[in-house]
Each structure stands twice: as structure tokens, then as C-alpha cells.
Design a protein around this motif. Structure first.
Motif, PDB file in Angstrom:
ATOM      1  N   GLY A   1      -5.390   5.945   8.464  1.00 27.57           N
ATOM      2  CA  GLY A   1      -5.883   4.584   8.324  1.00 27.57           C
ATOM      3  C   GLY A   1      -6.139   4.237   6.866  1.00 27.57           C
ATOM      4  N   HIS A   2      -6.788   5.153   6.154  1.00 24.50           N
ATOM      5  CA  HIS A   2      -7.015   4.945   4.728  1.00 24.50           C
ATOM      6  C   HIS A   2      -5.692   4.815   3.978  1.00 24.50           C
ATOM      7  CE1 HIS A   2     -11.054   5.024   2.909  1.00 24.50           C
ATOM      8  NE2 HIS A   2     -11.460   5.595   4.019  1.00 24.50           N
ATOM      9  N   ALA A   3      -4.737   5.673   4.308  1.00 25.17           N
ATOM     10  CA  ALA A   3      -3.432   5.627   3.641  1.00 25.17           C
ATOM     11  C   ALA A   3      -2.748   4.287   3.866  1.00 25.17           C
ATOM     12  CB  ALA A   3      -2.553   6.770   4.137  1.00 25.17           C
ATOM     13  N   ALA A   4      -2.841   3.770   5.083  1.00 22.60           N
ATOM     14  CA  ALA A   4      -2.235   2.477   5.388  1.00 22.60           C
ATOM     15  C   ALA A   4      -2.930   1.354   4.619  1.00 22.60           C
ATOM     16  CB  ALA A   4      -2.292   2.204   6.887  1.00 22.60           C
ATOM     17  N   GLY A   5      -4.249   1.443   4.495  1.00 20.89           N
ATOM     18  CA  GLY A   5      -4.983   0.459   3.708  1.00 20.89           C
ATOM     19  C   GLY A   5      -4.584   0.491   2.242  1.00 20.89           C
ATOM     20  N   LEU A   6      -4.370   1.702   1.708  1.00 19.83           N
ATOM     21  CA  LEU A   6      -3.926   1.844   0.325  1.00 19.83           C
ATOM     22  C   LEU A   6      -2.537   1.253   0.142  1.00 19.83           C
ATOM     23  CD1 LEU A   6      -4.198   2.904  -2.560  1.00 19.83           C
ATOM     24  CD2 LEU A   6      -3.573   5.186  -1.713  1.00 19.83           C
ATOM     25  N   ASP A   7      -1.666   1.477   1.116  1.00 18.49           N
ATOM     26  CA  ASP A   7      -0.327   0.886   1.048  1.00 18.49           C
ATOM     27  C   ASP A   7      -0.398  -0.638   0.993  1.00 18.49           C
ATOM     28  OD1 ASP A   7       0.936   3.322   1.023  1.00 18.49           O
ATOM     29  OD2 ASP A   7       1.363   3.343   3.182  1.00 18.49           O
ATOM     30  N   GLU A   8      -1.338  -1.217   1.743  1.00 15.37           N
ATOM     31  CA  GLU A   8      -1.516  -2.678   1.698  1.00 15.37           C
ATOM     32  C   GLU A   8      -1.977  -3.128   0.316  1.00 15.37           C
ATOM     33  OE1 GLU A   8      -0.970  -5.147   3.777  1.00 15.37           O
ATOM     34  OE2 GLU A   8      -0.363  -4.024   5.553  1.00 15.37           O
ATOM     35  N   LEU A   9      -2.889  -2.378  -0.288  1.00 17.20           N
ATOM     36  CA  LEU A   9      -3.348  -2.727  -1.631  1.00 17.20           C
ATOM     37  C   LEU A   9      -2.191  -2.743  -2.619  1.00 17.20           C
ATOM     38  CD1 LEU A   9      -6.689  -0.746  -2.163  1.00 17.20           C
ATOM     39  CD2 LEU A   9      -6.417  -3.219  -1.888  1.00 17.20           C
ATOM     40  N   ARG A  10      -1.267  -1.822  -2.453  1.00 20.55           N
ATOM     41  CA  ARG A  10      -0.143  -1.718  -3.389  1.00 20.55           C
ATOM     42  C   ARG A  10       0.767  -2.941  -3.366  1.00 20.55           C
ATOM     43  NH1 ARG A  10       0.142   4.404  -1.822  1.00 20.55           N
ATOM     44  NH2 ARG A  10      -0.717   5.383  -3.698  1.00 20.55           N
ATOM     45  N   THR A  11       0.654  -3.755  -2.337  1.00 26.73           N
ATOM     46  CA  THR A  11       1.494  -4.954  -2.251  1.00 26.73           C
ATOM     47  C   THR A  11       0.793  -6.203  -2.771  1.00 26.73           C
ATOM     48  OG1 THR A  11       0.780  -5.617  -0.015  1.00 26.73           O
ATOM     49  CG2 THR A  11       2.544  -3.975  -0.170  1.00 26.73           C
TER      50      THR A  11
END
Length: 207
Positions: free
Chosen positions: A133-143
Motif C-alpha cells: 500500500g505504501h509503495a502504491a502511494g509512493l508511485d502516485e506521488l511520483r506522477t
């Protein structure tokens, strides 16, 4: 500065509020239910939902920077962290707040081998859904277009230790590393006052 802190009722959030107040900043502490946080001093405590862009925009209006230490345990981690990243990106942009520092998780950052800690042999994975879940949230930040930094302990928090007043940026994640919440908060506020990491994830360890 005027700083808005989402998830201010948690352990990392509370220390971020205390550190910001110690430095003389004006703090808005955003929690789900202010009535449950009457002991949260040194801040204007308001109700807000970090997964709702309109709520984020309303809470962040008039502020210079934001910290998110929010975590939601009542919904699947993937849903919470992706929704919060999207809401922060949209809401902060509409409020005119460019700088965002997010409290992260060591398990999603590279270890000594270069792969995420959660994928290294022997790493405990009973909370893997939380890691993902954290990893997916970080991926969203990267966009997103914000000036963001994802700041995580290099290993885990020292839950009982007090404020030493120092920290170091780690070269990589290490499950054996520990840092107190109070010293971690110093790193968060340093990234607000004097940003050194931009659109980047960084590990913090005890000095």
C-alpha cells in the motif's frame, strides 16, 4: 511558516507538530476527530480527511507547506495510500501549497542489495499488504507536480527513545537501524525549512 500536518494524531504526526511548534512555526493539525485529541498542543486542531481532495484543499489554504503522517487502518492499505496521495496532490495544488513531506516506510525503499527491503531474503513480510500500500502511494506521488519528499526511517522507529537532536541520511535501508520519533521529526522539519530532496525518497537513521 504556516505548516499543515495531516495525520497529526499519530506518533509521527504528534512529534512533527511538537518539532514545528518548537521552531516557532504556526501549525494546523489535521485529524479525523478533534474531540479525541484535546491533548494535542501547540497547534490549531481541525477535522479533515486526507483521502478527500476538497478536504485537503480546505485544510491547506493559506499554508506554506504540508506534512502527511496519515495512515488509515479501517480500509485496505492500497486504497488508503493511493487515495491520500491523489487527494494531497490535487488538494494542495489547488490551495497553492507546493512543498509536501510524506512520512514513509523503510520496507518500500532499497536495501543494501538495491531491491526494496521487503523483497530481500529474510525480511519479515507478515505486513506485506501494508508495505505494498505504501509503495502504491509512493508511485502516485511520483506522477504529481508537487515538490515532494518521501522520508522514511532506514529501519524502524525506536518507540521508547527520546529526542537526541541529531539524525543522518542513510545510504540505504537497513532493518537493524532505529530512530526515535522525535529525531525523525527533526528530519521532517528540516525538509520543510530547507528542502534538500525533491521528488525523491530518502532514508533517515540515528546519528
Amino acid at each position: 511558516m504556516n505548516i499543515v500536518i495531516f495525520g497529526a494524531g499519530g506518533r509521527a504526526g504528534r512529534q512533527a507538530v511538537a518539532e514545528a511548534h518548537r521552531r516557532g512555526h504556526r501549525v494546523t493539525a489535521v485529524v479525523r476527530d478533534p474531540a479525541r485529541h484535546g491533548d494535542l498542543t501547540g497547534a490549531n486542531v481541525v477535522a479533515g480527511d486526507v483521502t478527500n481532495a476538497v478536504s485537503v484543499e480546505q485544510a491547506a489554504a493559506g499554508h506554506d507547506a504540508a506534512i502527511s503522517a496519515a495512515a488509515g487502518l479501517s480500509v485496505p492499505p492500497h486504497d488508503f495510500f493511493t487515495a491520500s496521495s491523489r487527494a494531497l496532490a490535487t488538494g494542495l495544488a489547488k490551495a497553492g501549497v507546493r512543498r509536501l513531506v510524506v512520512v514513509g516506510l523503510a520496507s518500500v525503499l532499497p536495501g543494501a542489495s538495491g531491491v526494496p527491503l521487503m523483497d530481500e531474503p529474510g525480511y519479515p513480510n507478515e505486513y506485506r499488504s501494508f508495505y505494498l500500500g505504501h509503495a502504491a502511494g509512493l508511485d502516485e506521488l511520483r506522477t504529481c507536480d508537487l515538490d515532494w519528499a518521501y522520508v522514511a526511517p532506514a529501519g524502524d522507529f525506536d518507540h521508547d527513545g527520546g529526542r537526541v537532536g541529531r539524525y543522518r541520511v542513510a545510504e540505504h535501508g537497513d532493518p537493524a537501524d532505529r530512530i526515535t520519533y522525535a529525531d525523525f521529526a527533526i528530519a521532517l522539519l528540516d525538509e520543510i525549512e530547507d528542502p534538500r530532496h525533491h521528488s525523491a525518497a530518502v532514508s533517515i537513521r540515528e546519528a
